[in-house]
Design a protein around this motif. Structure first.
Motif, PDB file in Angstrom:
ATOM      1  N   ALA A   1      16.151   1.444  14.478  1.00 33.13           N
ATOM      2  CA  ALA A   1      15.268   3.132  14.309  1.00 33.13           C
ATOM      3  C   ALA A   1      16.580   4.817  14.876  1.00 33.13           C
ATOM      4  N   THR A   2      16.961   5.337  13.966  1.00 28.97           N
ATOM      5  CA  THR A   2      17.736   6.366  13.568  1.00 28.97           C
ATOM      6  C   THR A   2      17.114   8.147  13.218  1.00 28.97           C
ATOM      7  N   LEU A   3      17.630   8.402  14.003  1.00 31.92           N
ATOM      8  CA  LEU A   3      16.582  10.505  14.245  1.00 31.92           C
ATOM      9  C   LEU A   3      17.742  11.123  14.298  1.00 31.92           C
ATOM     10  N   THR A   4      18.272  12.311  13.292  1.00 32.51           N
ATOM     11  CA  THR A   4      19.393  13.261  12.530  1.00 32.51           C
ATOM     12  C   THR A   4      18.424  14.482  13.936  1.00 32.51           C
ATOM     13  N   VAL A   5      18.663  14.912  14.704  1.00 29.85           N
ATOM     14  CA  VAL A   5      17.330  15.685  15.281  1.00 29.85           C
ATOM     15  C   VAL A   5      17.958  17.006  14.907  1.00 29.85           C
ATOM     16  N   GLY A   6      17.120  18.706  15.363  1.00 31.05           N
ATOM     17  CA  GLY A   6      17.800  20.057  15.149  1.00 31.05           C
ATOM     18  C   GLY A   6      16.233  20.831  14.944  1.00 31.05           C
ATOM     19  N   TRP A   7      17.060  22.107  14.713  1.00 30.68           N
ATOM     20  CA  TRP A   7      16.404  23.197  14.472  1.00 30.68           C
ATOM     21  C   TRP A   7      16.542  23.323  12.739  1.00 30.68           C
ATOM     22  N   PRO A   8      14.920  23.785  12.488  1.00 31.30           N
ATOM     23  CA  PRO A   8      15.086  23.562  10.913  1.00 31.30           C
ATOM     24  C   PRO A   8      15.990  24.206  10.148  1.00 31.30           C
ATOM     25  N   ALA A   9      16.527  23.973   8.886  1.00 24.47           N
ATOM     26  CA  ALA A   9      16.868  25.004   8.312  1.00 24.47           C
ATOM     27  C   ALA A   9      16.653  25.210   6.917  1.00 24.47           C
ATOM     28  N   GLU A  10      15.847  24.502   6.745  1.00 26.99           N
ATOM     29  CA  GLU A  10      14.840  24.209   5.427  1.00 26.99           C
ATOM     30  C   GLU A  10      12.804  24.068   6.060  1.00 26.99           C
ATOM     31  N   GLU A  11      12.680  24.814   4.691  1.00 31.87           N
ATOM     32  CA  GLU A  11      11.441  23.477   4.509  1.00 31.87           C
ATOM     33  C   GLU A  11      11.222  23.646   3.200  1.00 31.87           C
ATOM     34  N   PRO A  12      11.114  21.811   2.862  1.00 30.90           N
ATOM     35  CA  PRO A  12      11.027  20.952   1.980  1.00 30.90           C
ATOM     36  C   PRO A  12       8.762  21.126   1.508  1.00 30.90           C
ATOM     37  N   GLU A  13       8.973  20.506   0.032  1.00 33.38           N
ATOM     38  CA  GLU A  13       8.214  20.878  -0.418  1.00 33.38           C
ATOM     39  C   GLU A  13       7.114  19.463   0.622  1.00 33.38           C
ATOM     40  N   LEU A  14       6.286  18.916   0.703  1.00 32.95           N
ATOM     41  CA  LEU A  14       5.060  18.581   1.312  1.00 32.95           C
ATOM     42  C   LEU A  14       5.495  16.418   0.427  1.00 32.95           C
ATOM     43  N   SER A  15       5.842  15.867   1.210  1.00 33.78           N
ATOM     44  CA  SER A  15       5.636  14.166   0.411  1.00 33.78           C
ATOM     45  C   SER A  15       4.630  14.115  -0.125  1.00 33.78           C
ATOM     46  N   ASP A  16       4.541  13.206  -1.420  1.00 33.46           N
ATOM     47  CA  ASP A  16       3.066  12.641  -1.631  1.00 33.46           C
ATOM     48  C   ASP A  16       2.824  11.319  -0.610  1.00 33.46           C
ATOM     49  N   ARG A  17       1.586  10.797  -0.700  1.00 28.29           N
ATOM     50  CA  ARG A  17       0.916  10.244  -0.019  1.00 28.29           C
ATOM     51  C   ARG A  17      -0.527   9.044  -0.516  1.00 28.29           C
ATOM     52  N   LEU A  18      -0.555   7.734  -0.827  1.00 30.16           N
ATOM     53  CA  LEU A  18      -1.721   7.447  -1.684  1.00 30.16           C
ATOM     54  C   LEU A  18      -3.399   7.651  -1.050  1.00 30.16           C
ATOM     55  N   PRO A  19      -4.237   7.441  -1.688  1.00 32.76           N
ATOM     56  CA  PRO A  19      -5.467   7.505  -1.055  1.00 32.76           C
ATOM     57  C   PRO A  19      -5.755   7.013  -0.101  1.00 32.76           C
ATOM     58  N   LEU A  20      -6.679   7.200   0.898  1.00 29.89           N
ATOM     59  CA  LEU A  20      -6.836   6.130   2.050  1.00 29.89           C
ATOM     60  C   LEU A  20      -7.455   4.838   1.098  1.00 29.89           C
ATOM     61  N   GLU A  21      -8.254   4.636  -0.074  1.00 31.23           N
ATOM     62  CA  GLU A  21      -8.692   3.788  -0.468  1.00 31.23           C
ATOM     63  C   GLU A  21      -7.781   3.243  -1.053  1.00 31.23           C
ATOM     64  N   SER A  22      -6.162   3.130  -1.306  1.00 36.39           N
ATOM     65  CA  SER A  22      -5.508   2.609  -1.190  1.00 36.39           C
ATOM     66  C   SER A  22      -4.749   1.530  -0.339  1.00 36.39           C
ATOM     67  N   PHE A  23      -4.857   1.991   0.553  1.00 35.23           N
ATOM     68  CA  PHE A  23      -4.259   1.224   2.349  1.00 35.23           C
ATOM     69  C   PHE A  23      -5.216   0.641   3.234  1.00 35.23           C
ATOM     70  N   VAL A  24      -6.646   1.244   2.926  1.00 33.09           N
ATOM     71  CA  VAL A  24      -7.474   0.847   4.230  1.00 33.09           C
ATOM     72  C   VAL A  24      -8.706  -0.348   3.611  1.00 33.09           C
ATOM     73  N   HIS A  25      -8.824  -1.388   4.221  1.00 38.39           N
ATOM     74  CA  HIS A  25      -9.744  -2.662   3.805  1.00 38.39           C
ATOM     75  C   HIS A  25     -11.075  -2.203   4.808  1.00 38.39           C
ATOM     76  N   GLN A  26     -11.649  -2.944   4.192  1.00 39.52           N
ATOM     77  CA  GLN A  26     -13.235  -2.581   5.563  1.00 39.52           C
ATOM     78  C   GLN A  26     -13.621  -4.235   5.077  1.00 39.52           C
ATOM     79  N   GLU A  27     -13.617  -4.894   6.613  1.00 38.67           N
ATOM     80  CA  GLU A  27     -13.726  -6.444   6.549  1.00 38.67           C
ATOM     81  C   GLU A  27     -12.791  -7.240   6.246  1.00 38.67           C
TER      82      GLU A  27
END
Length: 273
Positions: free
Chosen positions: A171-197
């Motif tokens: 893994a690699t992380l580039t790190v610093g104090w932000p100079a931008e505030e981009p939009e939040l990226s989308d995420r799939l809904p909970l039921e798409s990746f959580v399975h019961q039992e």
């Protein structure tokens, strides 16, 4: 009694802030000129070491890169993405069984960690550490970008950082104090990746439901149009993460694991380049 109430209130505030940071986490690729102090970075790196680890062995190492020269050496391994050179700090997190193996030899013990399982264990440790560090940086207001390209051309990173056998950059992380505030990226809904039992495999109607919002976001529809594709999925399979690239980089990844001592050569793998 007042002190107890104060501490409880502070803990509740900290929990609320932590949850806010997780729910508003953004990938930051542009950074201000403000430096990240050694004091702050070392504190966060120390605090992150409290994360889970196999056998309490802490099977990871972190290489801190600040110099312009070293960033230039690392940049090609990450396809010359500009934030590698522009970020005040670049962190390369490695799966590391070298240190533990040497400790064992120094203590009259015979290590047996030159194998694929040991790589998986060390990589898991390293990635858990990485995520914990990201959470801590969020709390401090630092920005970072996680570079998945680390495992695409790992030999370049190994050569630049002089990594010994039984270490592997994951893994690699580039790190610093932000100079931008981009939009939040989308995420799939909970039921798409959580399975019961048990795992419930998907039907076409499930895919239609789970991916509807993602596929109808204006920015994603724009990606489809500018790439002359019929669907968003084709942008990923035909352009971003193609079979040809995946197979070529998989071959290099396996060859690198062999060179680093994590994957003994077997005839089934065929010749290595």
């Amino acid at each position: 009694m007042e002190n107890i109430h104060y501490l409880c209130a502070r803990n509740q505030n900290n929990k609320a802030n932590n949850m806010k940071n997780l729910l508003t986490r953004r990938t930051i690729r542009k950074y201000s000129s403000q430096e990240v102090s050694d004091e702050l970075l070392n504190r966060l790196l120390t605090e992150a070491s409290r994360t889970q680890t196999m056998g309490n062995l802490q099977l990871y190492s972190v290489i801190v890169t600040r110099s312009k020269e070293m960033k230039e050496q690392l940049s090609p391994a990450h396809f010359n993405q500009p934030m590698v050179k522009e970020a005040p700090v670049v962190l390369t997190i490695c799966a590391d069984f070298n240190r533990t193996s040497f400790w064992a030899k120094c203590r009259n013990a015979e290590p047996g960690y030159d194998n694929f399982l040991s790589f998986i264990n060390a990589a898991t440790d390293a990635l858990l550490y990485t995520q914990t560090l990201c959470n801590l940086m969020d709390e401090e207001g630092l920005g970072y970008c996680y570079l998945g390209t680390t495992v695409y051309q790992p030999q370049q990173i190994i050569d630049a950082l002089h990594l010994p056998k039984l270490t592997m950059p994951v893994a690699t992380l580039t790190v610093g104090w932000p100079a931008e505030e981009p939009e939040l990226s989308d995420r799939l809904p909970l039921e798409s990746f959580v399975h019961q039992e048990r795992y419930n495999d998907y039907m076409g109607k499930d895919i239609d439901t789970y991916y509807y919002e993602k596929e109808h976001l204006p920015e994603n529809q724009h990606f489809v149009r500018i790439n002359n594709k019929e669907t968003l999925a084709q942008v990923f399979t035909d352009i971003r993460y193609t079979r040809k690239d995946n197979e070529a980089m998989s071959k290099e990844l396996i060859a690198t694991l062999v060179r680093q001592g994590f994957l003994p050569y077997t005839i089934e793998m065929g010749p290595l380049d």
